[in-house]
Design a protein around this motif. Structure first.
Motif, PDB file in Angstrom:
ATOM      1  N   LEU A 159       1.624  22.725  10.089  1.00  0.00           N
ATOM      2  CA  LEU A 159       1.467  22.928   8.645  1.00  0.00           C
ATOM      3  C   LEU A 159       2.818  22.936   7.937  1.00  0.00           C
ATOM      4  CD1 LEU A 159      -1.418  25.541   8.435  1.00  0.00           C
ATOM      5  CD2 LEU A 159      -1.493  23.107   7.878  1.00  0.00           C
ATOM      6  N   LEU A 160       3.838  23.466   8.588  1.00  0.00           N
ATOM      7  CA  LEU A 160       5.183  23.405   8.022  1.00  0.00           C
ATOM      8  C   LEU A 160       5.640  21.956   7.850  1.00  0.00           C
ATOM      9  CD1 LEU A 160       6.890  26.277  10.041  1.00  0.00           C
ATOM     10  CD2 LEU A 160       6.485  26.256   7.561  1.00  0.00           C
ATOM     11  N   VAL A 161       5.333  21.131   8.842  1.00  0.00           N
ATOM     12  CA  VAL A 161       5.692  19.707   8.782  1.00  0.00           C
ATOM     13  C   VAL A 161       4.965  19.038   7.619  1.00  0.00           C
ATOM     14  CG1 VAL A 161       5.534  17.482   9.985  1.00  0.00           C
ATOM     15  CG2 VAL A 161       6.219  19.545  11.240  1.00  0.00           C
ATOM     16  N   GLU A 162       3.659  19.263   7.521  1.00  0.00           N
ATOM     17  CA  GLU A 162       2.872  18.637   6.454  1.00  0.00           C
ATOM     18  C   GLU A 162       3.373  19.085   5.080  1.00  0.00           C
ATOM     19  OE1 GLU A 162       0.170  16.238   7.126  1.00  0.00           O
ATOM     20  OE2 GLU A 162       1.515  16.374   8.848  1.00  0.00           O
ATOM     21  N   GLY A 163       3.661  20.361   4.943  1.00  0.00           N
ATOM     22  CA  GLY A 163       4.191  20.861   3.675  1.00  0.00           C
ATOM     23  C   GLY A 163       5.559  20.286   3.355  1.00  0.00           C
ATOM     24  N   ALA A 164       6.391  20.131   4.375  1.00  0.00           N
ATOM     25  CA  ALA A 164       7.722  19.552   4.167  1.00  0.00           C
ATOM     26  C   ALA A 164       7.613  18.108   3.685  1.00  0.00           C
ATOM     27  CB  ALA A 164       8.541  19.631   5.456  1.00  0.00           C
ATOM     28  N   ILE A 165       6.646  17.377   4.218  1.00  0.00           N
ATOM     29  CA  ILE A 165       6.446  15.978   3.790  1.00  0.00           C
ATOM     30  C   ILE A 165       6.100  15.931   2.310  1.00  0.00           C
ATOM     31  CG2 ILE A 165       4.977  13.937   4.037  1.00  0.00           C
ATOM     32  CD1 ILE A 165       4.649  14.778   7.054  1.00  0.00           C
ATOM     33  N   VAL A 166       5.137  16.737   1.910  1.00  0.00           N
ATOM     34  CA  VAL A 166       4.720  16.750   0.505  1.00  0.00           C
ATOM     35  C   VAL A 166       5.877  17.206  -0.389  1.00  0.00           C
ATOM     36  CG1 VAL A 166       3.125  17.787  -1.158  1.00  0.00           C
ATOM     37  CG2 VAL A 166       2.287  17.054   1.083  1.00  0.00           C
ATOM     38  N   ALA A 167       6.591  18.243   0.022  1.00  0.00           N
ATOM     39  CA  ALA A 167       7.720  18.732  -0.776  1.00  0.00           C
ATOM     40  C   ALA A 167       8.814  17.668  -0.904  1.00  0.00           C
ATOM     41  CB  ALA A 167       8.287  20.010  -0.161  1.00  0.00           C
ATOM     42  N   ALA A 168       9.080  16.946   0.171  1.00  0.00           N
ATOM     43  CA  ALA A 168      10.116  15.904   0.120  1.00  0.00           C
ATOM     44  C   ALA A 168       9.754  14.822  -0.892  1.00  0.00           C
ATOM     45  CB  ALA A 168      10.320  15.292   1.502  1.00  0.00           C
ATOM     46  N   VAL A 169       8.484  14.475  -0.964  1.00  0.00           N
ATOM     47  CA  VAL A 169       8.048  13.473  -1.939  1.00  0.00           C
ATOM     48  C   VAL A 169       8.141  14.041  -3.354  1.00  0.00           C
ATOM     49  CG1 VAL A 169       6.084  12.117  -2.780  1.00  0.00           C
ATOM     50  CG2 VAL A 169       6.499  12.301  -0.340  1.00  0.00           C
ATOM     51  N   MET A 170       7.590  15.226  -3.533  1.00  0.00           N
ATOM     52  CA  MET A 170       7.518  15.819  -4.874  1.00  0.00           C
ATOM     53  C   MET A 170       8.900  16.147  -5.433  1.00  0.00           C
ATOM     54  SD  MET A 170       4.282  15.814  -5.570  1.00  0.00           S
ATOM     55  CE  MET A 170       4.210  16.873  -6.991  1.00  0.00           C
ATOM     56  N   GLN A 171       9.800  16.622  -4.574  1.00  0.00           N
ATOM     57  CA  GLN A 171      11.126  17.029  -5.035  1.00  0.00           C
ATOM     58  C   GLN A 171      12.152  15.905  -4.961  1.00  0.00           C
ATOM     59  OE1 GLN A 171      11.843  20.371  -2.462  1.00  0.00           O
ATOM     60  NE2 GLN A 171      10.405  21.673  -3.546  1.00  0.00           N
ATOM     61  N   GLY A 172      11.842  14.865  -4.202  1.00  0.00           N
ATOM     62  CA  GLY A 172      12.775  13.752  -4.067  1.00  0.00           C
ATOM     63  C   GLY A 172      14.015  14.098  -3.277  1.00  0.00           C
ATOM     64  N   ARG A 173      13.882  15.112  -2.386  1.00  0.00           N
ATOM     65  CA  ARG A 173      15.025  15.549  -1.580  1.00  0.00           C
ATOM     66  C   ARG A 173      14.564  15.769  -0.140  1.00  0.00           C
ATOM     67  NH1 ARG A 173      15.143  19.642  -5.482  1.00  0.00           N
ATOM     68  NH2 ARG A 173      14.870  21.155  -3.808  1.00  0.00           N
ATOM     69  N   PRO A 174      15.469  15.580   0.824  1.00  0.00           N
ATOM     70  CA  PRO A 174      15.095  15.753   2.231  1.00  0.00           C
ATOM     71  C   PRO A 174      15.230  17.173   2.765  1.00  0.00           C
ATOM     72  CG  PRO A 174      17.312  14.889   2.109  1.00  0.00           C
ATOM     73  CD  PRO A 174      16.800  14.971   0.687  1.00  0.00           C
ATOM     74  N   ASP A 175      15.740  18.118   1.954  1.00  0.00           N
ATOM     75  CA  ASP A 175      16.054  19.439   2.491  1.00  0.00           C
ATOM     76  C   ASP A 175      14.829  20.270   2.880  1.00  0.00           C
ATOM     77  OD1 ASP A 175      15.591  19.574  -0.265  1.00  0.00           O
ATOM     78  OD2 ASP A 175      16.815  21.365  -0.502  1.00  0.00           O
ATOM     79  N   SER A 176      13.631  19.855   2.502  1.00  0.00           N
ATOM     80  CA  SER A 176      12.443  20.583   2.948  1.00  0.00           C
ATOM     81  C   SER A 176      12.309  20.510   4.472  1.00  0.00           C
ATOM     82  CB  SER A 176      11.178  20.052   2.275  1.00  0.00           C
ATOM     83  OG  SER A 176      10.961  18.698   2.604  1.00  0.00           O
TER      84      SER A 176
ATOM     85  N   PHE B  78       0.836  -1.206   0.000  1.00  0.00           N
ATOM     86  CA  PHE B  78       0.000   0.000   0.000  1.00  0.00           C
ATOM     87  C   PHE B  78       0.868   1.253   0.000  1.00  0.00           C
ATOM     88  CE2 PHE B  78      -3.806  -2.110   2.408  1.00  0.00           C
ATOM     89  CZ  PHE B  78      -4.192  -2.768   1.252  1.00  0.00           C
ATOM     90  N   TYR B  79       1.913   1.239   0.808  1.00  0.00           N
ATOM     91  CA  TYR B  79       2.771   2.418   0.916  1.00  0.00           C
ATOM     92  C   TYR B  79       3.528   2.672  -0.388  1.00  0.00           C
ATOM     93  CZ  TYR B  79       6.169   5.725   2.823  1.00  0.00           C
ATOM     94  OH  TYR B  79       6.939   6.845   3.051  1.00  0.00           O
ATOM     95  N   GLN B  80       4.048   1.628  -0.996  1.00  0.00           N
ATOM     96  CA  GLN B  80       4.873   1.803  -2.191  1.00  0.00           C
ATOM     97  C   GLN B  80       4.062   2.018  -3.472  1.00  0.00           C
ATOM     98  OE1 GLN B  80       8.276   2.202  -2.403  1.00  0.00           O
ATOM     99  NE2 GLN B  80       7.953   2.405  -0.213  1.00  0.00           N
TER     100      GLN B  80
ATOM    101  N   THR C 141      15.046   7.853   4.588  1.00  0.00           N
ATOM    102  CA  THR C 141      14.935   6.395   4.646  1.00  0.00           C
ATOM    103  C   THR C 141      14.742   5.829   3.238  1.00  0.00           C
ATOM    104  OG1 THR C 141      12.555   6.478   5.088  1.00  0.00           O
ATOM    105  CG2 THR C 141      14.018   6.281   6.998  1.00  0.00           C
ATOM    106  N   PRO C 142      15.274   4.628   3.021  1.00  0.00           N
ATOM    107  CA  PRO C 142      15.079   4.009   1.702  1.00  0.00           C
ATOM    108  C   PRO C 142      13.579   3.832   1.421  1.00  0.00           C
ATOM    109  CG  PRO C 142      16.683   2.795   3.004  1.00  0.00           C
ATOM    110  CD  PRO C 142      16.065   3.808   3.915  1.00  0.00           C
ATOM    111  N   LEU C 143      13.195   4.060   0.210  1.00  0.00           N
ATOM    112  CA  LEU C 143      11.811   3.883  -0.252  1.00  0.00           C
ATOM    113  C   LEU C 143      10.820   4.864   0.368  1.00  0.00           C
ATOM    114  CD1 LEU C 143      11.689  -0.039  -0.270  1.00  0.00           C
ATOM    115  CD2 LEU C 143      12.334   1.496  -2.139  1.00  0.00           C
ATOM    116  N   PHE C 144      11.311   6.007   0.873  1.00  0.00           N
ATOM    117  CA  PHE C 144      10.401   7.024   1.415  1.00  0.00           C
ATOM    118  C   PHE C 144       9.414   7.436   0.333  1.00  0.00           C
ATOM    119  CE2 PHE C 144       9.425  11.609   1.706  1.00  0.00           C
ATOM    120  CZ  PHE C 144       8.684  11.600   2.873  1.00  0.00           C
ATOM    121  N   ARG C 145       8.136   7.402   0.680  1.00  0.00           N
ATOM    122  CA  ARG C 145       7.094   7.778  -0.274  1.00  0.00           C
ATOM    123  C   ARG C 145       6.053   8.664   0.399  1.00  0.00           C
ATOM    124  NH1 ARG C 145       2.389   6.220  -2.382  1.00  0.00           N
ATOM    125  NH2 ARG C 145       2.118   6.457  -4.609  1.00  0.00           N
TER     126      ARG C 145
END
Length: 189
Positions: free
Chosen positions: A157-174, A22-24, A100-104
């Motif tokens: 809200l900053l946390v939630e936005g950072a999660i979405v940005a990390a997925v969309m951008q494929g980078r952890p710097d959010s 489900f996650y992947q 983490t590996p496979l972060f989605r």
């Protein structure tokens, strides 16, 4: 006497397989037959534990919440030993998760997008976010005291936005950007 252990083991394998798939790949993209094959159980075994895919979805989300909360609790404690500030420790843990590996992204955000609003899994995902917000509020409270009630909603809200940005951008710097903004908010409070 061995049947309960086998049943418990089968349920655990089903939950782990469904959680991973489900996650992947997404809840709606994964069928029951695929979960059964990945778990290495018979179809009857799955239905002995879960009446339907909807019941399995809810059970997976409950399981995922336990895993997520344990991850954040452990990582925040570990980072607080070095950086003392609980807000910094939280965002360091957030970055760890992004790396983490496979972060989605967040399984609860993902589920809420896929599920109808009257689905029990949607309600659980919404309630999870409230429990997670409370967890965050307790950390913010350690840093800013009573002002936590005023700043936690924005930090959340900053946390939630950072999660979405990390997925969309494929980078952890959010996580770092959100941390810096959260620290500014905390300092102003």
């Amino acid at each position: 006497m061995t049947k309960p252990k086998v049943t418990s083991d089968a349920r655990h394998r089903i939950l782990k397989a469904a959680d991973r798939l489900f996650y992947q790949e997404g809840i709606r993209a994964v069928g029951i037959d695929r979960i059964i094959a990945q778990a290495g159980v018979a179809k009857m075994s799955l239905y002995n534990h879960f009446q339907s895919k909807d019941d399995l979805i809810l059970a997976v989300l409950v399981h995922r919440e336990q895993v997520v909360m344990a991850f954040f609790e452990e990582r925040v404690i570990r980072h607080q030993k070095k950086m003392k500030n609980p807000i910094k420790a939280f965002f360091a843990a957030l970055r760890d998760w992004f790396e983490t590996p496979l972060f989605r992204g967040c399984a609860f955000i993902n589920a809420s997008v896929e599920l109808a609003h009257d689905h029990a899994g949607f309600a659980f995902a919404r309630d999870h976010k409230e429990r997670f917000r409370q967890f965050l509020k307790e950390l913010v409270q350690q840093a800013v005291g009573r002002a936590a009630s005023a700043v936690t909603p924005a930090i959340f809200l900053l946390v939630e936005g950072a999660i979405v940005a990390a997925v969309m951008q494929g980078r952890p710097d959010s996580a770092d950007v959100a941390r810096d903004a959260a620290l500014r908010l905390a300092k102003q409070s």
